[in-house]
Design a protein around this motif. Structure first.
Motif, PDB file in Angstrom:
ATOM      1  N   LEU A 107      -2.957   2.294 -11.666  1.00 25.35           N
ATOM      2  CA  LEU A 107      -3.176   1.757 -10.324  1.00 25.35           C
ATOM      3  C   LEU A 107      -2.951   0.256 -10.293  1.00 25.35           C
ATOM      4  O   LEU A 107      -2.265  -0.273  -9.415  1.00 25.35           O
ATOM      5  CB  LEU A 107      -4.601   2.095  -9.878  1.00 25.35           C
ATOM      6  CG  LEU A 107      -4.958   1.779  -8.422  1.00 25.35           C
ATOM      7  CD1 LEU A 107      -4.151   2.639  -7.477  1.00 25.35           C
ATOM      8  CD2 LEU A 107      -6.441   1.973  -8.190  1.00 25.35           C
TER       9      LEU A 107
ATOM     10  N   MET B 170       1.387   6.278  -6.947  1.00 23.72           N
ATOM     11  CA  MET B 170       0.197   6.950  -7.465  1.00 23.72           C
ATOM     12  C   MET B 170       0.273   8.459  -7.232  1.00 23.72           C
ATOM     13  O   MET B 170      -0.164   9.250  -8.074  1.00 23.72           O
ATOM     14  CB  MET B 170      -1.061   6.377  -6.798  1.00 23.72           C
ATOM     15  CG  MET B 170      -1.444   4.987  -7.286  1.00 23.72           C
ATOM     16  SD  MET B 170      -1.476   4.823  -9.091  1.00 23.72           S
ATOM     17  CE  MET B 170      -2.654   6.083  -9.556  1.00 23.72           C
ATOM     18  N   CYS B 171       0.787   8.853  -6.091  1.00 22.50           N
ATOM     19  CA  CYS B 171       0.963  10.290  -5.831  1.00 22.50           C
ATOM     20  C   CYS B 171       1.898  10.907  -6.872  1.00 22.50           C
ATOM     21  O   CYS B 171       1.670  12.028  -7.346  1.00 22.50           O
ATOM     22  CB  CYS B 171       1.505  10.507  -4.421  1.00 22.50           C
ATOM     23  SG  CYS B 171       0.294  10.186  -3.122  1.00 22.50           S
TER      24      CYS B 171
ATOM     25  N   GLY C  32       0.846   3.708  -2.996  1.00 23.51           N
ATOM     26  CA  GLY C  32       0.392   5.070  -2.726  1.00 23.51           C
ATOM     27  C   GLY C  32       1.408   6.110  -3.163  1.00 23.51           C
ATOM     28  O   GLY C  32       1.056   7.141  -3.758  1.00 23.51           O
TER      29      GLY C  32
ATOM     30  N   LEU D  90       0.825  -1.209   0.000  1.00 21.65           N
ATOM     31  CA  LEU D  90       0.000   0.000   0.000  1.00 21.65           C
ATOM     32  C   LEU D  90       0.855   1.254   0.000  1.00 21.65           C
ATOM     33  O   LEU D  90       0.559   2.230  -0.697  1.00 21.65           O
ATOM     34  CB  LEU D  90      -0.922  -0.011   1.231  1.00 21.65           C
ATOM     35  CG  LEU D  90      -2.041  -1.071   1.224  1.00 21.65           C
ATOM     36  CD1 LEU D  90      -2.773  -1.061   2.551  1.00 21.65           C
ATOM     37  CD2 LEU D  90      -3.020  -0.812   0.081  1.00 21.65           C
ATOM     38  N   LYS D  91       1.912   1.232   0.778  1.00 23.83           N
ATOM     39  CA  LYS D  91       2.783   2.415   0.849  1.00 23.83           C
ATOM     40  C   LYS D  91       3.473   2.663  -0.494  1.00 23.83           C
ATOM     41  O   LYS D  91       3.481   3.787  -1.004  1.00 23.83           O
ATOM     42  CB  LYS D  91       3.825   2.235   1.956  1.00 23.83           C
ATOM     43  CG  LYS D  91       3.250   2.354   3.359  1.00 23.83           C
ATOM     44  CD  LYS D  91       4.331   2.178   4.393  1.00 23.83           C
ATOM     45  CE  LYS D  91       3.760   2.289   5.809  1.00 23.83           C
ATOM     46  NZ  LYS D  91       4.800   2.091   6.841  1.00 23.83           N
TER      47      LYS D  91
END
Length: 458
Positions: free
Chosen positions: A173, A13-14, A10, A6-7
């Protein structure tokens, strides 16, 4: 799904959003400006052509023709006279020209402005061109285009951009979380391995290492597990060796102390022999402890050396005096061969003396008859020391092991002669931490030769 995926996902994606959002904003501005400029250029050309082709403001047929052209081109027009009064239009209701606009047109300059239609409040892009007949300002011809004409294609392109961005976002994603999981798998494998190592499972290994920095980290963890396993095996072996070495002298101490305690001896001479044995075994234990302490400090790199420029010849002279009594006891002869002008070396004088006394004492201990040879010579950038005896020698298969802790050749004979099994291990460590080298060669019943070298002081 684990937190590291997830990190990583994330963060990626950022980064994508940080690129997509400004890129979309810039693309929107580019297309908007492009269509606005295209329409402005179109109405500029039309107003200029119409103004240049009109021949009379009173010709209704010509005026109607321009109105029809405006209809077919989806444009609005209005025509003013020289005073700025609107004399013809396609139905748009606009404000009269200002004095500044009228003056600009009368000077032969075209004007560009946004026009608000009074009835519907629609906004138009407008361009006016002066009507010059016989070089005289007769009025102006304005062509208007609805702002929606520019907004509509921009809106469609914006929708396409948003749709593409959303599609790219979800596609990215999926790809990112796939890649993040793939990248995190080695990390999770390493975490599992390190936890197993912490629990004491030193046979664990990190498998499927990638060929990158993560792979290097995994290989380092594997190396750590192997080194720790080797360290634990060495420690176990060391404890077993220490226990074995201490068992015999402690058994002697306990046994003979019990004999003395219970008066189980017959004569004073026998009592003195038992006390001598206790003293000798106590000395043996003390030597073992001191040797272990020195070896431990050397292996941990914590031994203190007083490095200085020393004269190895002077050290040899001191050592020869110290071992003289031992040589006389065994009837051995020391043959020395020391070259002249031996250069100084940088070393710890006390530790250097410890090295040579240890080697010479060993030579005396394991030589029953014959001679001990001591040679000191200089060649190129090194000082060489050779210590050779004519003793029992060392079997060929034992030579690679003699610098290991507690290794003895003919163990029962060695223990009888008083060795701890640590002397050569200490010698090797002391030589190496003083930037020297040591090698050994031997033949059974012919003798053993140790060769050492130390760099001379530049």
């Amino acid at each position: 799904m684990n937190r590291i995926v997830l990190k990583l996902g994330g963060i990626m994606m950022c980064l994508i959003l940080a690129v997509l959002l400004p890129l979309g904003f810039v693309a929107d501005k580019i297309f908007t400006n492009f269509y606005y400029n295209q329409i402005q250029e179109e109405i500029r050309e039309l107003s200029q052509k119409y103004a240049n082709t009109i021949t009379s403001l009173d010709d209704e047929t010509m005026i109607n023709m321009y109105k029809n052209l405006a209809y077919f081109t989806n444009k609005e027009i209005y025509i003013t006279d020289a005073s700025g009064r609107i004399i013809a239009d396609t139905g748009v209701q606009v404000n009269a020209l200002s004095n500044n606009e009228l003056m600009q047109l009368s000077e032969g300059e075209s004007i560009r402005k946004n026009v608000e239609e009074k009835k519907t409040n629609n906004i138009y892009l407008g361009h006016g061109h002066p009507i010059m007949l016989s070089n005289t300002f007769q009025g102006s011809f304005f062509v208007l285009a609805p702002v929606d004409d520019a907004h509509e294609p921009v809106r469609k392109i914006r929708d396409l951009l948003i749709l593409s961005a959303v599609g790219a976002f979800f596609l990215g994603l999926g790809i990112i979380f796939f890649l993040a999981k793939k990248m995190s798998n080695p990390l999770l494998e390493m975490e599992r391995a390190t936890r197993e190592i912490a629990k004491g499972n030193l046979d664990i290994r990190v498998n499927k290492l990638p060929n990158d920095e993560l792979g290097s980290l995994g290989a380092a963890i594997n190396d750590l597990a192997m080194e720790t396993n080797q360290y634990r095996a060495n420690r176990r072996e060391l404890f077993a060796s220490i226990s074995h070495e201490l068992r015999t002298p402690i058994s002697y101490l306990k046994g003979y102390a019990n004999v003395l305690k219970n008066n189980l001896y017959e004569t004073k001479e026998e009592r003195r022999q038992y006390l001598t044995i206790i003293e000798d075994e106590s000395d043996h234990i003390l030597r073992l402890i001191n040797d272990l302490f020195d070896l431990s400090k050397m292996e941990e790199g914590k031994i203190d050396l007083q490095m200085e420029t020393v004269d190895i010849v002077e050290i040899m002279k001191t050592i020869i005096l110290k071992i003289g009594i031992e040589l006389e006891k065994k009837g051995l002869r020391l043959v020395t061969e020391i070259d002249e002008d031996i250069p100084f070396i940088e070393a710890d004088g006390n530790r250097l003396e410890q090295i040579f006394i240890n080697l010479l004492t060993n030579a005396i201990r394991y030589t029953e008859k014959g001679s001990i040879f001591l040679k000191v010579r200089s060649k190129k950038n090194n000082v060489y020391v050779t210590i050779e005896d004519t003793g029992m020698g060392i079997p060929k298969e034992e030579l690679p092991l003699i610098f290991e802790r507690f290794h003895r050749v003919e163990k029962s004979r060695s223990r009888e002669l008083g060795g701890t099994g640590l002397g050569l291990a200490i010698v090797k460590n002391l030589v190496e931490i003083q930037h020297g080298t040591i090698s050994v060669s031997s033949k059974v019943n012919r003798g053993t030769k140790f060769e050492l070298s130390f760099p001379k002081v530049e």
